[in-house]
Design an enzyme around this catalytic site. Structure first.
Site, PDB file in Angstrom:
ATOM      1  N   SER A   1       3.447  -2.232  10.218  1.00  0.00           N
ATOM      2  CA  SER A   1       4.903  -2.348  10.414  1.00  0.00           C
ATOM      3  C   SER A   1       5.432  -3.734  10.081  1.00  0.00           C
ATOM      4  O   SER A   1       6.363  -4.227  10.722  1.00  0.00           O
ATOM      5  CB  SER A   1       5.295  -1.944  11.839  1.00  0.00           C
ATOM      6  OG  SER A   1       4.927  -0.599  12.097  1.00  0.00           O
TER       7      SER A   1
ATOM      8  N   GLU B   1      -6.648   4.864   7.744  1.00  0.00           N
ATOM      9  CA  GLU B   1      -6.380   6.286   7.468  1.00  0.00           C
ATOM     10  C   GLU B   1      -7.593   6.945   6.821  1.00  0.00           C
ATOM     11  O   GLU B   1      -7.874   8.128   7.053  1.00  0.00           O
ATOM     12  CB  GLU B   1      -5.114   6.416   6.597  1.00  0.00           C
ATOM     13  CG  GLU B   1      -3.862   6.124   7.418  1.00  0.00           C
ATOM     14  CD  GLU B   1      -2.725   5.503   6.648  1.00  0.00           C
ATOM     15  OE1 GLU B   1      -2.706   5.564   5.410  1.00  0.00           O
ATOM     16  OE2 GLU B   1      -1.822   4.931   7.310  1.00  0.00           O
TER      17      GLU B   1
ATOM     18  N   GLY C   1       2.713   2.243  10.804  1.00  0.00           N
ATOM     19  CA  GLY C   1       3.702   3.315  10.673  1.00  0.00           C
ATOM     20  C   GLY C   1       4.399   3.674  11.964  1.00  0.00           C
ATOM     21  O   GLY C   1       5.072   4.695  12.057  1.00  0.00           O
TER      22      GLY C   1
ATOM     23  N   GLY D   1       2.944  -1.135   4.223  1.00  0.00           N
ATOM     24  CA  GLY D   1       3.045   0.297   3.934  1.00  0.00           C
ATOM     25  C   GLY D   1       4.492   0.680   3.663  1.00  0.00           C
ATOM     26  O   GLY D   1       5.012   0.479   2.567  1.00  0.00           O
ATOM     27  N   GLY D   2       5.154   1.211   4.664  1.00  0.00           N
ATOM     28  CA  GLY D   2       6.510   1.754   4.520  1.00  0.00           C
ATOM     29  C   GLY D   2       7.476   0.836   3.781  1.00  0.00           C
ATOM     30  O   GLY D   2       8.207   1.283   2.889  1.00  0.00           O
TER      31      GLY D   2
ATOM     32  N   HIS E   1      -9.412   1.437   4.723  1.00  0.00           N
ATOM     33  CA  HIS E   1      -8.148   1.594   5.441  1.00  0.00           C
ATOM     34  C   HIS E   1      -8.345   2.532   6.638  1.00  0.00           C
ATOM     35  O   HIS E   1      -9.129   3.487   6.560  1.00  0.00           O
ATOM     36  CB  HIS E   1      -7.067   2.147   4.500  1.00  0.00           C
ATOM     37  CG  HIS E   1      -5.703   2.060   5.106  1.00  0.00           C
ATOM     38  ND1 HIS E   1      -5.232   2.998   5.996  1.00  0.00           N
ATOM     39  CD2 HIS E   1      -4.737   1.114   4.989  1.00  0.00           C
ATOM     40  CE1 HIS E   1      -4.017   2.633   6.386  1.00  0.00           C
ATOM     41  NE2 HIS E   1      -3.690   1.497   5.800  1.00  0.00           N
TER      42      HIS E   1
ATOM     43  N   GLU F   1      -5.468  -4.817  10.371  1.00  0.00           N
ATOM     44  CA  GLU F   1      -4.437  -3.811  10.637  1.00  0.00           C
ATOM     45  C   GLU F   1      -4.718  -3.105  11.962  1.00  0.00           C
ATOM     46  O   GLU F   1      -5.526  -2.164  12.008  1.00  0.00           O
ATOM     47  CB  GLU F   1      -4.412  -2.768   9.506  1.00  0.00           C
ATOM     48  CG  GLU F   1      -4.090  -3.338   8.150  1.00  0.00           C
ATOM     49  CD  GLU F   1      -3.406  -2.309   7.250  1.00  0.00           C
ATOM     50  OE1 GLU F   1      -2.407  -2.668   6.636  1.00  0.00           O
ATOM     51  OE2 GLU F   1      -3.862  -1.152   7.188  1.00  0.00           O
TER      52      GLU F   1
ATOM     53  N   ASN G   1       0.878  -1.162   0.000  1.00  0.00           N
ATOM     54  CA  ASN G   1       0.000   0.000   0.000  1.00  0.00           C
ATOM     55  C   ASN G   1       0.920   1.219   0.000  1.00  0.00           C
ATOM     56  O   ASN G   1       1.505   1.542   1.020  1.00  0.00           O
ATOM     57  CB  ASN G   1      -0.899  -0.011   1.242  1.00  0.00           C
ATOM     58  CG  ASN G   1      -1.724   1.262   1.369  1.00  0.00           C
ATOM     59  OD1 ASN G   1      -1.772   2.076   0.448  1.00  0.00           O
ATOM     60  ND2 ASN G   1      -2.373   1.440   2.513  1.00  0.00           N
ATOM     61  N   TRP G   2       1.040   1.820  -1.165  1.00  0.00           N
ATOM     62  CA  TRP G   2       1.986   2.944  -1.293  1.00  0.00           C
ATOM     63  C   TRP G   2       1.491   4.210  -0.603  1.00  0.00           C
ATOM     64  O   TRP G   2       2.237   5.156  -0.437  1.00  0.00           O
ATOM     65  CB  TRP G   2       2.259   3.233  -2.767  1.00  0.00           C
ATOM     66  CG  TRP G   2       3.050   2.183  -3.484  1.00  0.00           C
ATOM     67  CD1 TRP G   2       3.462   0.966  -2.997  1.00  0.00           C
ATOM     68  CD2 TRP G   2       3.545   2.250  -4.829  1.00  0.00           C
ATOM     69  NE1 TRP G   2       4.184   0.290  -3.942  1.00  0.00           N
ATOM     70  CE2 TRP G   2       4.249   1.050  -5.094  1.00  0.00           C
ATOM     71  CE3 TRP G   2       3.450   3.207  -5.847  1.00  0.00           C
ATOM     72  CZ2 TRP G   2       4.854   0.790  -6.323  1.00  0.00           C
ATOM     73  CZ3 TRP G   2       4.051   2.941  -7.073  1.00  0.00           C
ATOM     74  CH2 TRP G   2       4.756   1.745  -7.301  1.00  0.00           C
ATOM     75  N   LYS G   3       0.187   4.251  -0.278  1.00  0.00           N
ATOM     76  CA  LYS G   3      -0.410   5.448   0.325  1.00  0.00           C
ATOM     77  C   LYS G   3      -0.157   6.651  -0.592  1.00  0.00           C
ATOM     78  O   LYS G   3      -0.201   6.512  -1.809  1.00  0.00           O
ATOM     79  CB  LYS G   3       0.106   5.636   1.749  1.00  0.00           C
ATOM     80  CG  LYS G   3      -0.051   4.338   2.584  1.00  0.00           C
ATOM     81  CD  LYS G   3       0.186   4.490   4.044  1.00  0.00           C
ATOM     82  CE  LYS G   3      -0.048   3.145   4.735  1.00  0.00           C
ATOM     83  NZ  LYS G   3       0.076   3.231   6.192  1.00  0.00           N
TER      84      LYS G   3
HETATM   85  P1  13P Z   1       3.116   0.317   7.648  1.00  0.00           P
HETATM   86  O1  13P Z   1       3.616  -0.974   7.045  1.00  0.00           O
HETATM   87  O2  13P Z   1       3.888   1.519   7.176  1.00  0.00           O
HETATM   88  O3  13P Z   1       2.998   0.239   9.132  1.00  0.00           O
HETATM   89  O4  13P Z   1       1.640   0.533   7.074  1.00  0.00           O
HETATM   90  C1  13P Z   1       0.730  -0.503   7.170  1.00  0.00           C
HETATM   91  C2  13P Z   1      -0.477  -0.142   6.401  1.00  0.00           C
HETATM   92  O5  13P Z   1      -1.209   0.747   6.765  1.00  0.00           O
HETATM   93  C3  13P Z   1      -0.733  -0.879   5.150  1.00  0.00           C
HETATM   94  O6  13P Z   1      -1.997  -0.590   4.669  1.00  0.00           O
END
Ligand code: 13P
Length: 250
Positions: free
Chosen positions: A212, A96, A172, A233-234, A94, A166, A9-11
């Site tokens: 994470s 967010e 994050g 994510g990251g 998600h 999640e 998930n590149w956000k």
């Molecule tokens: P991180 O891997 O950066 O914690 O993000 C997880 C996430 O929200 C994937 O959708």
């Protein structure tokens, strides 16, 4: 046996040029993956990424979708638009979007119904905030989020949905749920699916862990019996890191 699925998930990261560079670096590194490999990218990158991944085992995903077929919804994208752009997967709900953009269990449900009807593969996100875990209310919450999000789908449709557990406190932050915590809560989600749609459907549904997840902790998490993959994510923004997660079995 469920096939594992690892999705990035590149956000809100990467321009089209950066996106192409990342997937071109990624392609040879993940070509022998035993799991499904997906990159969910910002919409401005659909075209460039679709071209770059052609002929590879990497699939294209989006990060959100609207429930209406068309109309006065400034800034939104319909499921048919995503399909026409070559998108196969879509993340819905998600944390967010729930935290910053007013997403509710009802709007998540509407988006899921529209996406499934259009033939998209849904990655449905559920998960608790820190205070919910501390209060001991995690199981009830993820059960509720799951049932509400899937409401109105047939059992057959539910069996094709991918769910991502999640925990919001692990996103994050560098904090990961322990292997056992993640396995246990994913088990709760699977039980919720079984209660409403039957054990056969629950046994088919793939449930990812997200929060994470990285090259260091992926093996432990993927060794858990309930965990069928990851939403990253990251660590999905760097090809070497993401490929190490994808190649967790090597
Ligand atoms: P991180 O891997 O950066 O914690 O993000 C997880 C996430 O929200 C994937 O959708």
């Amino acid at each position: 046996m469920r096939k594992a699925i690892i999705a990035g998930n590149w956000k809100m990261n990467k321009t089209p040029a950066e996106a192409v560079a990342l997937v071109n670096e990624l392609k040879p590194l993940v070509k022998d993956a035993i799991c499904d490999v997906v990159v969910c990218v910002p919409a401005v990158n659909f075209y460039a990424v679709k071209e770059a991944i052609a002929g590879s085992n990497i699939k294209l995903g989006a990060e959100n979708v609207h429930w209406a077929a068309s109309g006065a919804y400034t800034g939104e994208l319909s499921a048919d638009m995503l399909v026409a752009a070559g998108v196969e997967y879509v993340i819905i709900g998600h944390s967010e979007r729930r935290q910053y953009f007013g997403e509710t269990d009802q709007t998540v449900n509407q988006r899921v119904l529209a996406a499934v009807k259009a033939g998209l593969k849904v990655i449905l996100c559920v998960g608790e905030m820190k205070d919910v875990r501390e209060a001991g209310a995690t199981d009830g919450l993820v059960d509720y989020q799951t049932i509400m999000a899937l409401n109105g789908l047939t059992a057959e449709e539910v069996s094709e949905v991918i769910i991502a557990y999640e925990p919001v406190w692990a996103i994050g932050t560098g904090l990961t749920a322990t292997d056992e915590q993640a396995n246990e809560t994913i088990g709760v989600i699977r039980k919720a699916v079984a209660r409403k749609y039957g054990q056969e459907v629950a046994d088919k549904v793939r449930i990812q862990y997200g929060g994470s997840m990285n090259p260091k902790n992926v093996k432990g998490l993927m060794a858990q019996p309930e965990i069928d993959g990851g939403l990253i994510g990251g660590a999905s923004l760097k090809a070497p890191d993401f490929s190490l997660v994808v190649n967790y079995d090597k």
